[in-house]
Write a protein that holds these residues in place. Sequence first.
Motif, PDB file in Angstrom:
ATOM      1  N   ASN A 194       0.836  -1.199   0.000  1.00 55.17           N
ATOM      2  CA  ASN A 194       0.000   0.000   0.000  1.00 55.17           C
ATOM      3  C   ASN A 194       0.869   1.246   0.000  1.00 55.17           C
ATOM      4  OD1 ASN A 194      -2.276  -1.646   0.182  1.00 55.17           O
ATOM      5  ND2 ASN A 194      -2.323  -1.557   2.426  1.00 55.17           N
ATOM      6  N   THR A 195       0.474   2.228  -0.745  1.00 55.31           N
ATOM      7  CA  THR A 195       1.304   3.434  -0.871  1.00 55.31           C
ATOM      8  C   THR A 195       1.415   4.209   0.432  1.00 55.31           C
ATOM      9  OG1 THR A 195      -0.643   4.645  -1.660  1.00 55.31           O
ATOM     10  CG2 THR A 195       0.813   3.698  -3.337  1.00 55.31           C
ATOM     11  N   ASN A 196       0.462   4.006   1.331  1.00 53.61           N
ATOM     12  CA  ASN A 196       0.474   4.762   2.593  1.00 53.61           C
ATOM     13  C   ASN A 196       0.966   3.923   3.763  1.00 53.61           C
ATOM     14  OD1 ASN A 196      -1.691   3.026   2.714  1.00 53.61           O
ATOM     15  ND2 ASN A 196      -3.074   4.491   3.702  1.00 53.61           N
ATOM     16  N   TRP A 197       1.849   2.940   3.494  1.00 55.81           N
ATOM     17  CA  TRP A 197       2.280   2.061   4.581  1.00 55.81           C
ATOM     18  C   TRP A 197       3.014   2.825   5.673  1.00 55.81           C
ATOM     19  CZ3 TRP A 197       7.312   1.563   6.048  1.00 55.81           C
ATOM     20  CH2 TRP A 197       8.322   1.835   5.103  1.00 55.81           C
ATOM     21  N   GLU A 199       2.372   5.832   6.772  1.00 51.39           N
ATOM     22  CA  GLU A 199       1.361   6.426   7.638  1.00 51.39           C
ATOM     23  C   GLU A 199       0.762   5.387   8.585  1.00 51.39           C
ATOM     24  OE1 GLU A 199       1.709   6.958   4.490  1.00 51.39           O
ATOM     25  OE2 GLU A 199       1.780   9.127   4.149  1.00 51.39           O
ATOM     26  N   ALA A 200       0.602   4.154   8.088  1.00 50.66           N
ATOM     27  CA  ALA A 200       0.066   3.085   8.939  1.00 50.66           C
ATOM     28  C   ALA A 200       1.021   2.773  10.088  1.00 50.66           C
ATOM     29  CB  ALA A 200      -0.195   1.830   8.105  1.00 50.66           C
ATOM     30  N   VAL A 201       2.316   2.784   9.812  1.00 56.83           N
ATOM     31  CA  VAL A 201       3.311   2.556  10.866  1.00 56.83           C
ATOM     32  C   VAL A 201       3.242   3.669  11.908  1.00 56.83           C
ATOM     33  CG1 VAL A 201       5.777   2.452  11.386  1.00 56.83           C
ATOM     34  CG2 VAL A 201       4.871   1.196   9.428  1.00 56.83           C
ATOM     35  N   MET A 202       3.165   4.903  11.430  1.00 58.61           N
ATOM     36  CA  MET A 202       3.110   6.023  12.362  1.00 58.61           C
ATOM     37  C   MET A 202       1.826   5.992  13.186  1.00 58.61           C
ATOM     38  SD  MET A 202       5.979   7.468  12.091  1.00 58.61           S
ATOM     39  CE  MET A 202       5.681   8.954  13.064  1.00 58.61           C
ATOM     40  N   ASP A 203       0.715   5.602  12.569  1.00 57.85           N
ATOM     41  CA  ASP A 203      -0.543   5.489  13.317  1.00 57.85           C
ATOM     42  C   ASP A 203      -0.423   4.451  14.428  1.00 57.85           C
ATOM     43  OD1 ASP A 203      -1.737   7.389  11.735  1.00 57.85           O
ATOM     44  OD2 ASP A 203      -2.813   5.954  10.459  1.00 57.85           O
ATOM     45  N   ALA A 204       0.302   3.353  14.140  1.00 59.55           N
ATOM     46  CA  ALA A 204       0.466   2.290  15.137  1.00 59.55           C
ATOM     47  C   ALA A 204       1.275   2.754  16.339  1.00 59.55           C
ATOM     48  CB  ALA A 204       1.127   1.069  14.501  1.00 59.55           C
ATOM     49  N   THR A 205       2.049   3.826  16.167  1.00 59.83           N
ATOM     50  CA  THR A 205       2.870   4.354  17.265  1.00 59.83           C
ATOM     51  C   THR A 205       2.307   5.653  17.817  1.00 59.83           C
ATOM     52  OG1 THR A 205       4.316   5.652  15.809  1.00 59.83           O
ATOM     53  CG2 THR A 205       4.930   3.352  16.185  1.00 59.83           C
ATOM     54  N   PHE A 222      13.896   2.084   2.292  1.00 54.57           N
ATOM     55  CA  PHE A 222      14.831   2.656   3.264  1.00 54.57           C
ATOM     56  C   PHE A 222      14.441   4.090   3.606  1.00 54.57           C
ATOM     57  CE2 PHE A 222      18.470   5.479   3.897  1.00 54.57           C
ATOM     58  CZ  PHE A 222      19.006   4.952   5.059  1.00 54.57           C
ATOM     59  N   HIS A 223      14.187   4.899   2.591  1.00 51.35           N
ATOM     60  CA  HIS A 223      13.872   6.309   2.840  1.00 51.35           C
ATOM     61  C   HIS A 223      12.571   6.460   3.631  1.00 51.35           C
ATOM     62  CE1 HIS A 223      17.172   7.779   0.452  1.00 51.35           C
ATOM     63  NE2 HIS A 223      16.803   7.014  -0.559  1.00 51.35           N
ATOM     64  N   GLU A 224      11.568   5.645   3.332  1.00 46.90           N
ATOM     65  CA  GLU A 224      10.318   5.710   4.079  1.00 46.90           C
ATOM     66  C   GLU A 224      10.508   5.217   5.510  1.00 46.90           C
ATOM     67  OE1 GLU A 224       7.002   6.865   2.692  1.00 46.90           O
ATOM     68  OE2 GLU A 224       8.780   7.838   1.842  1.00 46.90           O
ATOM     69  N   THR A 225      11.399   4.246   5.682  1.00 48.94           N
ATOM     70  CA  THR A 225      11.682   3.745   7.029  1.00 48.94           C
ATOM     71  C   THR A 225      12.322   4.835   7.882  1.00 48.94           C
ATOM     72  OG1 THR A 225      11.937   1.481   6.216  1.00 48.94           O
ATOM     73  CG2 THR A 225      12.920   1.988   8.358  1.00 48.94           C
ATOM     74  N   ILE A 226      13.245   5.578   7.308  1.00 55.81           N
ATOM     75  CA  ILE A 226      13.880   6.685   8.037  1.00 55.81           C
ATOM     76  C   ILE A 226      12.820   7.648   8.567  1.00 55.81           C
ATOM     77  CG2 ILE A 226      15.259   8.787   7.725  1.00 55.81           C
ATOM     78  CD1 ILE A 226      17.040   6.470   8.103  1.00 55.81           C
ATOM     79  N   LYS A 227      11.787   7.886   7.770  1.00 56.24           N
ATOM     80  CA  LYS A 227      10.718   8.806   8.174  1.00 56.24           C
ATOM     81  C   LYS A 227       9.865   8.236   9.305  1.00 56.24           C
ATOM     82  CE  LYS A 227      10.404  10.679   3.491  1.00 56.24           C
ATOM     83  NZ  LYS A 227       9.543  10.780   2.277  1.00 56.24           N
ATOM     84  N   CYS A 228       9.967   6.918   9.530  1.00 57.28           N
ATOM     85  CA  CYS A 228       9.195   6.264  10.590  1.00 57.28           C
ATOM     86  C   CYS A 228       9.884   6.302  11.948  1.00 57.28           C
ATOM     87  CB  CYS A 228       8.942   4.796  10.240  1.00 57.28           C
ATOM     88  SG  CYS A 228       7.875   4.511   8.827  1.00 57.28           S
ATOM     89  N   MET A 229      11.115   6.785  12.006  1.00 63.00           N
ATOM     90  CA  MET A 229      11.891   6.666  13.232  1.00 63.00           C
ATOM     91  C   MET A 229      11.610   7.804  14.206  1.00 63.00           C
ATOM     92  SD  MET A 229      13.278   3.919  12.290  1.00 63.00           S
ATOM     93  CE  MET A 229      14.233   3.647  13.803  1.00 63.00           C
TER      94      MET A 229
END
Length: 324
Positions: A194-197, A199-205, A222-229
């Motif tokens: 999903n293109t918004n994965w 956002e889903a990670v951030m919602d879970a936190t 990798f780049h999207e993961t960095i944004k999740c940290m």
Amino acid sequence: MKTVLFKQYGGPDVLETAEVDRPEPQKGEVLIKVNAIGVNYADTARREGAYVVPTPLPFTPGAEIAGVVEEAGEGGEDFARGDRVVTLVGSGGYSEYVTAPANSLIRIPEGLDDESAVALPLQGLTAYHLLTTMGKLEKGETVLVHAAAGGVGTLAVQLAKHFGAGSVIATASTEEKLSLAKELGADHLVNYTNTNWREAVMDATNGKGVDVALEMAGGEVFHETIKCMRSFGRVVIYGVASGTPAEMYPSGLMNRNLSVIGFFLPQIMKKPDLFEKSLEELLLLVHEGRLKLSVGGVYQLEEASKVHELLQGRKTTGKLILKP
């Protein structure tokens, strides 16, 4: 003896079965009759000539083996003929017989079969040290595990909980794979197709981000993961399964005190105190039923090219195993 090798880099079709001389154990080595061989992304990278270190030709892949000691060379007498062992080797695992240093062998506990034992060395040690040695996971922290239904991922989800993670977020590409991750203890499930994965990670936190992320895809993941940290988060890199290396600007890590950490298992193997104790712990966890192994399929050695195709096509879950 029978072996599988490749004489040129390329796709799964370059793998071929051949008859070669059985190796002789040298000083400090033992000869192992192989009963089970673990298949890993490192094997496919070797085949493509894209591994972290050079791959000489011709080359027989395979790092994980389980079997019985056939013969001990001088200095390897701590092991006797018939002892059941598991180990990691630099190469040559796709064979009926393999030599290995005696000091690298771990005895397989009674009651644990070869297929279960061979599912642990590479991926089990990888998951273990991604979380502990490199990720410095602390109790209560949130862990993001990409490809959570794969060989490393299934073990990382469980070990993260074992080591005290407060929450584990698992990503995978299908509902079936996400269901497996949930069965293994994942608290939150995210379909990364999903293109918004992110956002889903951030919602879970609750918008806070994750503390430790295990990343092996590269490229945009990798780049999207960095944004999740979250601040002081650690991203541990252990592969580039997408085939697209990520470009990174180190200054972008500064504002949140982020760390990006590389992991290469052979460096762990150079430190017996790290390697031996952790593998023994993993085997004990499996033996006691506290760590579940997911075997995705057992195939004959001659089917190596098919198994490589399945692995790279992301058509499997869990560990893929070859048997001579």
